[in-house]
Scaffold this motif. Structure first.
Motif, PDB file in Angstrom:
ATOM      1  N   LYS A   6       0.769  -1.169  -0.050  1.00 38.62           N
ATOM      2  CA  LYS A   6       0.161  -0.095  -0.007  1.00 38.62           C
ATOM      3  C   LYS A   6       0.814   1.235   0.075  1.00 38.62           C
ATOM      4  O   LYS A   6       0.436   2.230  -0.672  1.00 38.62           O
ATOM      5  CB  LYS A   6      -1.072   0.097   1.285  1.00 38.62           C
ATOM      6  CG  LYS A   6      -2.018  -0.872   1.118  1.00 38.62           C
ATOM      7  CD  LYS A   6      -3.250  -0.670   2.298  1.00 38.62           C
ATOM      8  CE  LYS A   6      -3.821  -1.848   2.782  1.00 38.62           C
ATOM      9  NZ  LYS A   6      -3.086  -2.761   3.451  1.00 38.62           N
ATOM     10  N   THR A   7       2.130   1.075   0.708  1.00 35.79           N
ATOM     11  CA  THR A   7       2.858   2.316   0.820  1.00 35.79           C
ATOM     12  C   THR A   7       4.512   2.110   0.471  1.00 35.79           C
ATOM     13  O   THR A   7       4.513   0.912   0.620  1.00 35.79           O
ATOM     14  CB  THR A   7       2.664   3.073   2.144  1.00 35.79           C
ATOM     15  OG1 THR A   7       3.396   2.128   3.047  1.00 35.79           O
ATOM     16  CG2 THR A   7       1.301   3.271   2.492  1.00 35.79           C
ATOM     17  N   ILE A   8       5.134   2.818   0.351  1.00 32.87           N
ATOM     18  CA  ILE A   8       6.500   2.850   0.133  1.00 32.87           C
ATOM     19  C   ILE A   8       7.127   2.238   1.547  1.00 32.87           C
ATOM     20  O   ILE A   8       7.883   1.372   1.394  1.00 32.87           O
ATOM     21  CB  ILE A   8       7.096   4.339  -0.153  1.00 32.87           C
ATOM     22  CG1 ILE A   8       6.901   4.549  -1.591  1.00 32.87           C
ATOM     23  CG2 ILE A   8       8.720   3.941   0.052  1.00 32.87           C
ATOM     24  CD1 ILE A   8       7.507   5.988  -1.968  1.00 32.87           C
ATOM     25  N   ASP A   9       6.622   2.528   2.562  1.00 33.87           N
ATOM     26  CA  ASP A   9       6.987   2.111   3.893  1.00 33.87           C
ATOM     27  C   ASP A   9       6.792   0.730   4.001  1.00 33.87           C
ATOM     28  O   ASP A   9       7.571  -0.107   4.515  1.00 33.87           O
ATOM     29  CB  ASP A   9       6.481   2.802   5.111  1.00 33.87           C
ATOM     30  CG  ASP A   9       6.861   4.188   5.181  1.00 33.87           C
ATOM     31  OD1 ASP A   9       7.902   4.503   4.794  1.00 33.87           O
ATOM     32  OD2 ASP A   9       6.248   5.042   5.895  1.00 33.87           O
ATOM     33  N   GLU A  10       5.605   0.236   3.471  1.00 36.00           N
ATOM     34  CA  GLU A  10       5.280  -1.238   3.356  1.00 36.00           C
ATOM     35  C   GLU A  10       6.275  -2.264   2.613  1.00 36.00           C
ATOM     36  O   GLU A  10       6.435  -3.060   2.876  1.00 36.00           O
ATOM     37  CB  GLU A  10       3.730  -1.395   2.808  1.00 36.00           C
ATOM     38  CG  GLU A  10       2.920  -2.202   3.985  1.00 36.00           C
ATOM     39  CD  GLU A  10       1.330  -2.112   3.553  1.00 36.00           C
ATOM     40  OE1 GLU A  10       1.260  -2.967   2.318  1.00 36.00           O
ATOM     41  OE2 GLU A  10       0.732  -1.456   4.217  1.00 36.00           O
ATOM     42  N   ALA A  11       6.408  -1.477   1.364  1.00 39.08           N
ATOM     43  CA  ALA A  11       7.407  -2.146   0.546  1.00 39.08           C
ATOM     44  C   ALA A  11       8.823  -2.242   1.207  1.00 39.08           C
ATOM     45  O   ALA A  11       9.579  -3.303   1.021  1.00 39.08           O
ATOM     46  CB  ALA A  11       7.248  -1.370  -0.957  1.00 39.08           C
ATOM     47  N   ASN A  12       9.314  -1.102   1.706  1.00 37.31           N
ATOM     48  CA  ASN A  12      10.504  -1.285   2.424  1.00 37.31           C
ATOM     49  C   ASN A  12      10.502  -2.341   3.475  1.00 37.31           C
ATOM     50  O   ASN A  12      11.460  -2.959   3.688  1.00 37.31           O
ATOM     51  CB  ASN A  12      10.856   0.290   3.151  1.00 37.31           C
ATOM     52  CG  ASN A  12      10.892   1.054   1.913  1.00 37.31           C
ATOM     53  OD1 ASN A  12      11.426   0.863   0.747  1.00 37.31           O
ATOM     54  ND2 ASN A  12      11.418   2.564   2.051  1.00 37.31           N
ATOM     55  N   ARG A  13       9.536  -2.220   4.164  1.00 35.45           N
ATOM     56  CA  ARG A  13       9.387  -3.358   5.171  1.00 35.45           C
ATOM     57  C   ARG A  13       9.458  -4.671   4.612  1.00 35.45           C
ATOM     58  O   ARG A  13      10.331  -5.510   5.265  1.00 35.45           O
ATOM     59  CB  ARG A  13       8.139  -3.134   6.068  1.00 35.45           C
ATOM     60  CG  ARG A  13       7.775  -4.199   7.151  1.00 35.45           C
ATOM     61  CD  ARG A  13       8.786  -4.194   8.191  1.00 35.45           C
ATOM     62  NE  ARG A  13       9.139  -3.138   8.886  1.00 35.45           N
ATOM     63  CZ  ARG A  13      10.185  -3.145   9.997  1.00 35.45           C
ATOM     64  NH1 ARG A  13      10.787  -4.162  10.213  1.00 35.45           N
ATOM     65  NH2 ARG A  13      10.245  -1.783  10.548  1.00 35.45           N
ATOM     66  N   ALA A  14       8.927  -5.095   3.467  1.00 37.18           N
ATOM     67  CA  ALA A  14       9.107  -6.222   2.969  1.00 37.18           C
ATOM     68  C   ALA A  14      10.416  -6.543   2.494  1.00 37.18           C
ATOM     69  O   ALA A  14      10.934  -7.797   2.572  1.00 37.18           O
ATOM     70  CB  ALA A  14       8.198  -6.235   1.663  1.00 37.18           C
ATOM     71  N   VAL A  15      11.282  -5.589   1.910  1.00 37.53           N
ATOM     72  CA  VAL A  15      12.551  -5.746   1.600  1.00 37.53           C
ATOM     73  C   VAL A  15      13.542  -6.133   2.862  1.00 37.53           C
ATOM     74  O   VAL A  15      14.058  -7.102   2.820  1.00 37.53           O
ATOM     75  CB  VAL A  15      13.138  -4.601   0.954  1.00 37.53           C
ATOM     76  CG1 VAL A  15      14.220  -4.661   0.469  1.00 37.53           C
ATOM     77  CG2 VAL A  15      12.199  -4.174  -0.361  1.00 37.53           C
ATOM     78  N   CYS A 346      18.510   4.567   8.388  1.00 39.19           N
ATOM     79  CA  CYS A 346      18.138   3.383   8.362  1.00 39.19           C
ATOM     80  C   CYS A 346      16.786   3.273   8.841  1.00 39.19           C
ATOM     81  O   CYS A 346      16.181   3.909   9.566  1.00 39.19           O
ATOM     82  CB  CYS A 346      19.130   2.303   8.734  1.00 39.19           C
ATOM     83  SG  CYS A 346      20.619   2.409   7.990  1.00 39.19           S
ATOM     84  N   ILE A 347      16.091   2.090   8.492  1.00 38.36           N
ATOM     85  CA  ILE A 347      14.769   1.918   8.939  1.00 38.36           C
ATOM     86  C   ILE A 347      14.822   0.941  10.343  1.00 38.36           C
ATOM     87  O   ILE A 347      13.694   1.546  10.984  1.00 38.36           O
ATOM     88  CB  ILE A 347      13.927   0.809   7.694  1.00 38.36           C
ATOM     89  CG1 ILE A 347      13.898   1.969   6.460  1.00 38.36           C
ATOM     90  CG2 ILE A 347      12.545   0.534   7.965  1.00 38.36           C
ATOM     91  CD1 ILE A 347      13.379   0.998   5.410  1.00 38.36           C
TER      92      ILE A 347
END
Lengths: 424, 581
Positions: A6-15, A346-347
């Motif tokens: 849904k969001t960039i943050d979500e995609a980043n979390r998946a990575v 970093c995340i």
């Protein structure tokens, strides 16, 4: 817009979840051309984003000469230079063929490479083996000693370790070794003593069980015992394998590779797949061995910044009190500041690599290119410093920054690709 | 019953696992637990502890083995969740007092999870954006920065109000929350007088005067100078009054403002009259003739503090607190020496001086002034040296003595000058020894004028407390030694200066008159604002690092955010970042 996310943050979390769930194992050592098809011709791999011969630093060119001699494509250095200048040899970035290479990163087909398999993703990554210090190919040396050592790697070191790993059967779990070594003061770029020791401890029992010649076993064990940075190349292949799995998710702004070719610094971000975003490299600053100084330092080179991409190396400065002074940081306080600063871009923390000296926080996880641009904090890379002339070798060690322009270009391109902004 | 979970290839240090075991064992309904790596030696330990199960057989040295003895199977998931949680959050909170320094909002809130107040001192053009980020994170905001547009101010304040948050500022130079001085602020006794003001040095003068008179301050809330402007509508003032009205330790409310827009004033006064606590209000520059109901109107900052202190002490309220006190020093002036030059570092103090001198001169000072002047009439001048036109590229005169010394000299060269009147504002943020810094300039002027066969008198007030880092007694002693005539309040300094020139101010006597019956208002205060007024604040300090000192020294917690403009101020990158949220 971001695929299933849904969001960039979500995609980043998946990575970054892929990074955390990785299961890298050192499974074999094989001739490079047996696993990298491209190396079956007159082809050399090099570090960093794509580069032409004329833009290579002197050490990288020296490495090319060394590899050309080692492969027997030329019988002397002059002929090798001519072949290279005439474009008779093709160059491919290591990163384009699932490989990484330290410093010049020059890899030819007959060189043995470490094979690390990420069992979470099923992919493999390759890296040459560490040659130790002094006159070595990765710093541009191509003397007879250097070529002879490469021959011994091909004929003895590689095959013996390969046999030992076959005796072991299911490979060596690298995450476990790294989790131990980071609590023993390694950051896996400038310092790998603990990792190398753990590797030695893990592999020797199997080496002894192989059918290799006794003298060869003795020599291999001695070489591993003498080579403090041996684990660096294992860490590089490992982090490459892990980041390659992670970047199968082609969304978001997590940095999936950082590398340098002495001319340009290149990065990739998840959302832009294979595309490189480059800017001129900086020159490392640091401490120099007696007789050398900053003016002799070669601009930044090597794929080893894959370790920082993964969250160790300079990012884990605080884990390695032993090298903070050596790499120019002032001490523990500076080391804490460095790691805290890197955490700003970093995340999250990687729970697999808890760092005692950092209040047991995990190593940094997932560089967000947006945060780099937003804060202006450029990723720090711990690095060896090569002499700007080929063949002199390592003259010091220090740190260098990834240029912010790479990150600006990457997020700009991503915003354009998503149709969120017009091209500039 | 024994349950076994083997987490494969999940290596953790044995010390970590022992700590984890201890933690899990404190959970309810857990009879026994052991978490270890599956090494042969550890398996032996598990056997000895009676925790060995068949599932452990296949566990390898790199597998984490969790064995739980519990009667309820549903506990297992809880144990696993707790294990993951523990392993993911192994950071030890060291509990250090020293503050952390961060470079982003996310890190700031990680470093200080209970953060409920942000101080913003970035360049003005970025202040609104940062304030909104703070509000988005449920923090109250003190905006020290100026140059925020009225539109931005209104938007921010409305947004904060919706969320039950308070915005102090923009251009809020001082505040004290639960005994913690914020920005340029004095250290004072904690007490029962709640102060809310639209002026920085106005608040400083009133609160330090309250402290000097032996009472204390519960909170001093700054609203920013434009809050009572009709474009803002006193959003902060109204919320602040309500908060103080509901705050049980606050018994008297004190309000400081320049005269507001009519309709805004009516709304504020109506609220004041509808609360059950006594209120002292000063609308600077107005000359009130009466007190109305529970609202006492003061004419000077000194009187404001005095009424508040008498109210809180239960003393009867006098009809006038502005009479000149102390002896008027004898003067020896040339016939042409007839004027006062007021050279102020505090804007409101200067404004008050200008008002009082105008009254003494019967001069109507309500018109437009020449830029930089608060008063310029017949050689009488009052200048706010903290005004933008004097601070372009120079530090504020509370921090740096140079501009003031330069204007002292200029004043001394004016033949009509009899008295140089000035203020010295102490507290956190101000110069560490302004008296010491100004004295060489003062002594030089004294020497030069004496050489010309005449005297110029320096009259001053020191705005501060004995708890301020500079120490008011020490600062006063230095000035007195240099021959400066000191008075305890700005009002007294001005009255003394005027009296030295034989000018008196006619003071009105104020009586309490009843007001129309006002219904007691239903006052609701958000939980967030209540919390702000009942606990020491946890502060994210965005910008000027020196503001951290006052907070940590007075029991507040703070994280320093070393702010830089987003993307170095690169407009294209700011745009890219905003679309990639």
């Amino acid at each position: 817009m971001y695929g299933q996310y849904k969001t960039i943050d979500e995609a980043n979390r998946a990575v970054i979840d892929k990074v955390v769930s990785s299961a890298p194992f050192l499974v074999d050592v094989v001739p490079a051309k047996s696993v990298i098809q491209e190396l079956n011709g007159k082809v050399l791999l090099h570090a960093g984003p794509p580069i032409k011969w004329e833009n290579m630093t002197s050490p990288m060119q020296g490495s090319c000469v060394g590899a050309t001699l080692f492969e027997g494509w030329a019988s002397n250095a002059d002929d090798a230079f001519k072949m290279l200048e005439n474009g008779e040899i093709e160059f491919i970035p290591c990163h384009h063929v699932n490989a990484v290479g330290p410093m010049g990163g020059i890899t030819s087909g007959s060189m043995p490479v470490l094979v690390v398999e990420n069992r979470d993703g099923g992919n493999k990554a390759y890296c040459t083996m560490n040659e130790g210090i002094g006159a070595v190919l990765r710093f541009g040396a191509y003397s007879e000693d250097v070529i002879n050592r490469l021959g011994w790697f091909r004929d003895v070191l590689g095959p013996v370790i390969s046999k030992a790993l076959k005796v072991k059967g299911d490979g060596l779990n690298v995450n476990v070794a790294m989790a131990k070594a980071i609590t023993m003061g390694d950051e896996f770029h400038q310092r790998n003593i603990a990792g190398s020791l753990i590797f030695l401890k893990d592999i020797v029992p199997y080496i002894l069980q192989t059918d290799a010649d006794e003298k060869d076993k003795q020599d291999v064990i001695q070489f591993l015992a003498d080579t403090d940075q041996f684990f660096l190349n294992i860490a590089m292949a490992t982090t490459k394998a892990v980041m390659d799995t992670a970047r199968e998710i082609q969304h978001g702004t997590v940095v999936t590779a950082m590398c340098r070719n002495g001319h340009e610094f290149g990065i990739r971000i998840a959302g832009m797949g294979d595309q490189w975003f480059t800017a001129p490299v900086n020159t490392p600053q640091g401490l120099f061995f007696t007789g050398y100084d900053q003016d002799m330092a070669c601009p930044d080179m090597g794929d080893s910044a894959i370790t920082e991409t993964f969250g160790v190396g300079g990012f884990a400065m605080i884990a390695a009190p032993g090298v903070t002074r050596f790499v120019g940081a002032g001490g523990m306080d500076d080391a804490v500041t460095t790691s805290n600063d890197m955490m700003e871009i970093c995340i999250d923390h990687n729970p697999n690599f808890s760092i005692p000296t950092w209040d047991f926080k995990g190593s940094t996880l997932g560089i967000d290119a947006r945060k780099v641009v937003e804060t202006g904090i450029e990723p720090i890379i711990n690095t060896g410093i090569a002499h700007r002339e080929a063949g002199v070798g390592q003259i010091g060690a220090g740190t260098v920054r990834a240029p912010i322009a790479c990150f600006e270009k990457a997020i700009d391109a991503y915003a354009v690709k998503l149709g969120l902004i017009d091209p500039q | 019953m024994l349950y076994t979970i083997v987490k494969q290839n999940s290596y953790q240090d044995s010390v970590n696992l022992m700590l984890l075991t201890n933690k899990i064992s404190t959970m309810e309904d857990i009879n026994k637990v052991q978490i270890m790596m599956g090494t042969p030696a550890n398996k032996d330990i598990l056997k000895a502890a009676g925790l060995y199960t068949d599932e452990l057989e296949g566990a390898a040295s790199n597998d984490m083995c969790i064995v739980v003895d519990t009667d309820s199977e549903e506990k297992i998931q809880e144990v696993l969740d707790e294990t993951d949680n523990y392993l993911n959050n192994q950071a030890i909170s060291a509990g250090k007092e020293a503050f952390e320094t961060v470079r982003s909002w996310d890190k700031a809130t990680n470093a200080l999870p209970g953060a409920n107040l942000a101080i913003i001192s970035t360049p003005g053009q970025y202040a609104a954006e940062e304030a909104e980020k703070a509000i988005d994170r449920d923090m109250h905001v003190l905006i020290f920065s100026d140059n925020v547009t009225v539109e931005d101010e209104r938007r921010i304040k409305e947004k904060a109000h919706e969320k039950g948050l308070l915005v102090m500022g923009p251009d809020c130079g001082t505040a004290v929350v639960s005994g913690v001085p914020l920005a340029f602020a004095n250290v004072m006794k904690t007490g029962k007088i709640g102060v809310i003001g639209a002026s920085g040095t106005g608040i400083q003068e009133v609160t330090t005067e309250i402290d000097r008179l032996g009472a204390g301050v519960s909170h001093a809330i700054g609203t920013g100078g434009r809050d009572l402007n009709d474009k803002i509508g006193a959003i902060t003032m109204l919320d602040g009054i309500k908060a103080l009205a509901q705050h049980s330790q606050t018994e008297v409310i004190t309000l400081i403002s320049k005269p507001p827009a009519k309709e805004v004033r009516d709304e504020v006064v109506q609220l004041l009259q509808s609360i059950s606590k006594p209120v002292v209000a000063i609308f600077l520059g107005e000359e009130p003739h009466n007190h109305e109901g529970n609202v006492y109107y003061a004419n000077t900052l000194e009187e404001t503090a005095a009424i508040a202190v008498d109210l809180v002490k239960g003393n009867p309220i006098k009809s006038n607190y502005n009479t000149l006190q102390g002896e008027v020093p004898a003067v020896n002036l040339k016939p042409e020496q007839k004027t006062i030059k007021g050279l102020y570092s505090g804007g409101t103090l200067g404004y008050e001086a200008a008002t009082l001198i105008s009254r003494g001169l019967n001069y109507d000072n309500t018109g437009e002034h020449e830029e930089g002047y608060l008063l310029n009439a017949n050689g009488f001048e009052v200048i706010d040296l903290g005004d933008d036109i004097y601070t372009q590229g120079k530090p504020h005169p509370m921090i740096d003595p140079d501009t003031r010394i330069q204007y002292f000299q200029k004043a001394a060269q004016d033949e009509s000058t009899a008295i140089i009147l000035f203020d010295l504002v102490l507290g956190y943020g101000s110069h560490e020894d302004m008296a010491g810094a100004l004295i060489p300039g003062i002594e030089k002027i004294q020497k030069e004028t004496k050489a010309k066969g005449k005297e110029i008198y320096f009259v001053a007030t020191v705005c501060g407390t004995d708890q301020d880092p500079q120490g008011i007694d020490e600062q006063k002693a230095k000035l007195e030694k240099a021959g400066v005539i000191l008075r305890d309040s700005n009002n007294q300094a001005v009255l003394t200066s005027l009296a030295m020139l034989d000018i008196q101010i006619e003071e009105v006597q104020k009586e309490v008159v009843a007001t129309k019956e006002t219904a007691t208002a239903e006052i609701t205060v958000s939980e967030a604002i209540q919390k702000l007024l009942t606990e020491k604040p946890n502060v994210v300090n965005v910008g000027l690092k020196k503001f951290t000192e006052a907070i940590t020294a007075n029991g507040g917690r703070v994280v320093q955010y070393d702010w830089r403009p987003v993307a170095g101020g690169n407009p294209r990158m700011r745009q890219v970042l905003s679309v990639l949220r």
